[in-house]
Design a protein around this motif. Sequence first.
Motif, PDB file in Angstrom:
ATOM      1  N   ARG A  11       0.736  -1.226  -0.136  1.00  0.00           N
ATOM      2  CA  ARG A  11      -0.026   0.124  -0.013  1.00  0.00           C
ATOM      3  C   ARG A  11       0.980   1.226  -0.005  1.00  0.00           C
ATOM      4  NH1 ARG A  11      -5.000   0.614   4.044  1.00  0.00           N
ATOM      5  NH2 ARG A  11      -5.643  -1.179   2.493  1.00  0.00           N
ATOM      6  N   SER A  12       0.360   2.394  -0.778  1.00  0.00           N
ATOM      7  CA  SER A  12       1.133   3.388  -0.647  1.00  0.00           C
ATOM      8  C   SER A  12       0.090   4.777  -0.546  1.00  0.00           C
ATOM      9  CB  SER A  12       1.909   3.787  -1.935  1.00  0.00           C
ATOM     10  OG  SER A  12       2.703   5.064  -2.028  1.00  0.00           O
ATOM     11  N   SER A  13       0.272   5.761  -0.629  1.00  0.00           N
ATOM     12  CA  SER A  13      -0.645   6.940  -0.767  1.00  0.00           C
ATOM     13  C   SER A  13      -1.569   6.799  -2.008  1.00  0.00           C
ATOM     14  CB  SER A  13      -0.044   8.152  -0.625  1.00  0.00           C
ATOM     15  OG  SER A  13       0.750   8.558  -1.658  1.00  0.00           O
ATOM     16  N   ASP A  14      -2.732   7.146  -1.857  1.00  0.00           N
ATOM     17  CA  ASP A  14      -3.514   7.384  -3.295  1.00  0.00           C
ATOM     18  C   ASP A  14      -3.127   7.750  -4.266  1.00  0.00           C
ATOM     19  OD1 ASP A  14      -5.571   5.804  -1.988  1.00  0.00           O
ATOM     20  OD2 ASP A  14      -6.760   7.450  -1.521  1.00  0.00           O
ATOM     21  N   LEU A  15      -2.352   8.896  -4.237  1.00  0.00           N
ATOM     22  CA  LEU A  15      -1.572   9.562  -5.545  1.00  0.00           C
ATOM     23  C   LEU A  15      -0.238   8.944  -5.785  1.00  0.00           C
ATOM     24  CD1 LEU A  15      -1.642  13.305  -4.799  1.00  0.00           C
ATOM     25  CD2 LEU A  15      -3.155  12.036  -6.207  1.00  0.00           C
ATOM     26  N   LEU A  16       0.437   7.988  -5.112  1.00  0.00           N
ATOM     27  CA  LEU A  16       1.531   7.151  -5.544  1.00  0.00           C
ATOM     28  C   LEU A  16       1.088   5.727  -5.889  1.00  0.00           C
ATOM     29  CD1 LEU A  16       4.309   8.948  -3.194  1.00  0.00           C
ATOM     30  CD2 LEU A  16       4.029   9.182  -5.704  1.00  0.00           C
ATOM     31  N   GLN A  17      -0.067   5.272  -5.273  1.00  0.00           N
ATOM     32  CA  GLN A  17      -0.625   3.871  -5.608  1.00  0.00           C
ATOM     33  C   GLN A  17      -0.208   3.315  -7.059  1.00  0.00           C
ATOM     34  OE1 GLN A  17      -1.178   1.994  -2.799  1.00  0.00           O
ATOM     35  NE2 GLN A  17      -0.936   0.335  -4.120  1.00  0.00           N
ATOM     36  N   PRO A  18      -0.668   4.280  -8.003  1.00  0.00           N
ATOM     37  CA  PRO A  18      -0.388   3.873  -9.315  1.00  0.00           C
ATOM     38  C   PRO A  18       1.146   3.388  -9.933  1.00  0.00           C
ATOM     39  CG  PRO A  18      -1.536   6.082  -9.473  1.00  0.00           C
ATOM     40  CD  PRO A  18      -1.116   5.667  -8.044  1.00  0.00           C
ATOM     41  N   LEU A  19       2.037   3.865  -9.270  1.00  0.00           N
ATOM     42  CA  LEU A  19       3.167   3.748  -9.390  1.00  0.00           C
ATOM     43  C   LEU A  19       3.527   2.153  -9.002  1.00  0.00           C
ATOM     44  CD1 LEU A  19       3.625   6.946  -8.771  1.00  0.00           C
ATOM     45  CD2 LEU A  19       6.001   6.098  -9.341  1.00  0.00           C
ATOM     46  N   VAL A  20       2.933   1.884  -8.051  1.00  0.00           N
ATOM     47  CA  VAL A  20       2.795   0.395  -7.324  1.00  0.00           C
ATOM     48  C   VAL A  20       2.053  -0.682  -8.381  1.00  0.00           C
ATOM     49  CG1 VAL A  20       2.550  -0.952  -5.409  1.00  0.00           C
ATOM     50  CG2 VAL A  20       3.379   1.237  -5.177  1.00  0.00           C
ATOM     51  N   ASN A  21       0.948  -0.203  -8.588  1.00  0.00           N
ATOM     52  CA  ASN A  21       0.000  -1.067  -9.057  1.00  0.00           C
ATOM     53  C   ASN A  21       0.610  -1.538 -10.715  1.00  0.00           C
ATOM     54  OD1 ASN A  21      -1.708  -0.836  -7.040  1.00  0.00           O
ATOM     55  ND2 ASN A  21      -3.127   0.600  -7.797  1.00  0.00           N
ATOM     56  N   VAL A  22       1.313  -0.621 -11.335  1.00  0.00           N
ATOM     57  CA  VAL A  22       1.527  -0.830 -12.654  1.00  0.00           C
ATOM     58  C   VAL A  22       2.656  -2.285 -12.760  1.00  0.00           C
ATOM     59  CG1 VAL A  22       3.233   0.882 -12.962  1.00  0.00           C
ATOM     60  CG2 VAL A  22       2.006   0.283 -14.902  1.00  0.00           C
ATOM     61  N   ILE A  23       3.539  -2.195 -11.666  1.00  0.00           N
ATOM     62  CA  ILE A  23       4.522  -3.342 -11.742  1.00  0.00           C
ATOM     63  C   ILE A  23       4.074  -4.757 -11.873  1.00  0.00           C
ATOM     64  CG2 ILE A  23       6.519  -3.799 -10.491  1.00  0.00           C
ATOM     65  CD1 ILE A  23       6.644  -1.136 -11.039  1.00  0.00           C
ATOM     66  N   PRO A  24       3.088  -5.076 -11.461  1.00  0.00           N
ATOM     67  CA  PRO A  24       2.620  -6.363 -11.737  1.00  0.00           C
ATOM     68  C   PRO A  24       2.082  -6.661 -12.878  1.00  0.00           C
ATOM     69  CG  PRO A  24       1.235  -5.515  -9.809  1.00  0.00           C
ATOM     70  CD  PRO A  24       2.558  -4.712 -10.092  1.00  0.00           C
ATOM     71  N   LEU A  25       1.465  -5.431 -13.428  1.00  0.00           N
ATOM     72  CA  LEU A  25       0.809  -5.606 -14.687  1.00  0.00           C
ATOM     73  C   LEU A  25       1.817  -5.658 -16.012  1.00  0.00           C
ATOM     74  CD1 LEU A  25      -2.092  -3.092 -14.493  1.00  0.00           C
ATOM     75  CD2 LEU A  25      -2.044  -5.499 -13.925  1.00  0.00           C
ATOM     76  N   GLN A  26       3.000  -4.759 -15.563  1.00  0.00           N
ATOM     77  CA  GLN A  26       4.162  -5.050 -16.489  1.00  0.00           C
ATOM     78  C   GLN A  26       4.770  -6.358 -16.554  1.00  0.00           C
ATOM     79  OE1 GLN A  26       6.762  -2.246 -14.433  1.00  0.00           O
ATOM     80  NE2 GLN A  26       6.120  -0.460 -15.859  1.00  0.00           N
ATOM     81  N   LEU A  27       4.843  -7.089 -15.269  1.00  0.00           N
ATOM     82  CA  LEU A  27       5.594  -8.256 -15.208  1.00  0.00           C
ATOM     83  C   LEU A  27       4.415  -9.292 -15.866  1.00  0.00           C
ATOM     84  CD1 LEU A  27       7.161  -8.098 -11.787  1.00  0.00           C
ATOM     85  CD2 LEU A  27       8.398  -8.739 -13.753  1.00  0.00           C
ATOM     86  N   PHE A  28       3.284  -9.269 -15.617  1.00  0.00           N
ATOM     87  CA  PHE A  28       2.425  -9.988 -16.153  1.00  0.00           C
ATOM     88  C   PHE A  28       2.374 -10.133 -17.712  1.00  0.00           C
ATOM     89  CE2 PHE A  28      -2.284 -10.863 -17.708  1.00  0.00           C
ATOM     90  CZ  PHE A  28      -2.246 -12.141 -17.127  1.00  0.00           C
ATOM     91  N   ALA A  29       2.209  -8.870 -18.289  1.00  0.00           N
ATOM     92  CA  ALA A  29       2.412  -8.793 -19.727  1.00  0.00           C
ATOM     93  C   ALA A  29       3.673  -9.610 -20.160  1.00  0.00           C
ATOM     94  CB  ALA A  29       2.328  -7.461 -20.071  1.00  0.00           C
TER      95      ALA A  29
END
Length: 607
Positions: free
Chosen positions: A565-583
């Motif tokens: 978990r991060s702050s709401d404004l920084l959470q996108p930087l965290v969320n995108v990582i597994p999507l990059q790896l999944f792709a």
Amino acid sequence: MCGIVGYIGQREVVPMLLDGLETLAYRGYDSAGVVVVRDGELEAVKAEGKLEQLVEKLKGESLVGSHGLGHTRWATHGAPSERNAHPITDSKRRLALIHNGIIENFLPLKKRLIEEGWEFTSDTDTEVVANLIGSYLKHDLKAATQQAIAELEGMYAFAAVSTVSGDAEIVAARKGPPLVIGLGDGECFLASDPAALLAYTKNVVFLENGDLCRLTAAGAKIWDRDGREVERQTVRLTWDPIQAEKGGFKHFMLKEIHEQPQAIQDTFAGRVDFETNTIGFDNFALTSEEAARIERVQILACGTSWHSGLVGKFMIEELARIPVDVDYGSEYRYRDPVVGEGVLALGISQSGETADTLSAMEAASDRGAQLLAICNVPGSQATRISEGVIYTHAGPEIGVASTKAFTTQLTALFLLALYLRQQRGLPIEPQQLSELAKLPHAIADIMDTEAELEELARRYARFEDFLYLGRGINYPIALEGALKLKEISYSHAEGYPAGEMKHGPIALIDESFPVVAIATGSRVFEKVCSNMQEVKARDGVVIAVTDRPAEELSEVADEVIQVPRSSDLLQPLVNVIPLQLFAYFVAVRRGADVDQPRNLAKSVTVE
Ligand code: M6R
């Protein structure tokens, strides 16, 4: 969009050209070729397909010379084939030329040249340039090139060598696509991207639009669009050549995903004072009066950079309370945008050379906007046309799919939002900065779950269609996750605002159409859970990305990817990582060419 490399000096020419082309292969990989000048003769070898085909073909050749050119092609005019591969010679074979760009008036020029007796053997617009220069060529390649470019319309970067030159020389011209000269000791280099020169020199000169240059082993001379000899600034590159190598990873993309914790840290380091809770930049500053005068921010970008702009809108509006529009570069210039002095136009570009973004930035500047760039490549065109620059410190990004460029752009946007807030007299809360400081660790933790993501990808690699859902600041992350998957794995993937699914795409849902839903943060978590519920009710399969315990989603998700978990404004930087790896893992599983997906090029320098 085609890679250009040139060398003149004492080294063996072909190995240097091939080495440069290897770095530039991300710019196009339909065909490749090299030419050297030996004893007044042109010797060229070309091959359809990737650089390896050319390397293979060169094994049977002994191509040596004093100087030469290399090219890797992304086809615009003429199908990918050996016949259309560069270098292209004029029909008298007195010069060879490599080209990146599009010559818009090639048809009337070709007609005229045919009437004058020039022959054409390819379908390229490049051959028009070769024959046009040839038609003016007596003994001076630079003079003939100067005459020819006066007649060319369109965007181009090209380089030519000739058999008539008394001294060894390379002549090159630029209008639009990038060209950079590398300066060595008794040698000169030329390339579309400085990354290709890192192993040879760090002293580079970026050509300006309209420039023509002549390279010899002794150095470079440059003339501007009016034919005046000019001095252009020599830039010292700080990138490390090792950064442009795979470093033990199977693909550049995977390496670049792993570099994100460091790249994000490098992007905020030195700009944040954690003791005073203040932000400052080297190449961009506003007084409080200037900051107060900003009425609107207009973000201009393409592709992944456009997605980061969408996230930036949330950051700037929330932190600095300034309204933000986000435009595609390719759309902005063809409408009639309302721009004026109160507008801060922000171009976001990894390469700083994307034609659509650059045109939009110029259009905004022409209408009175102040121009700022967020860019990764030092000295690139976006940085040169802007009044201010916030560099992302991602290092060279070679994989065609943007990963570390994206998360460092988000970092830079967060810093910019805080800076605008600060300069408009609003305090920066320590917690906003401490969350930023924690990000590199949070992202490194996700890398530790790589094996689970690989296993997940194995289970889903056979599906042909995916829907990615996100809300609020995570809607752009749904777009980015879908773009990553489609561009490298060729699976169809669509990003959608989760709340909009019921207005149409829900009709597509069945067991063969997995839905990747981003369910993090406090604001819309429950709402996204309801959207997942809607999918489950229609026999859909849900893969959830969440910062909550997996049990909380047991009713609504078939698979759970947990992220810190991060702050709401920084959470996108965290969320995108597994999507990059999944792709990435889906693409590998499907046997796709991850670093060089079909039909794509890293820098899109044509409109
Ligand atoms: O160099 P830029 O950031 O201006 O490039 C813009 C897009 O072409 C780029 O973001 C593209 O969408 C990504 N490589 C996709 O991963």
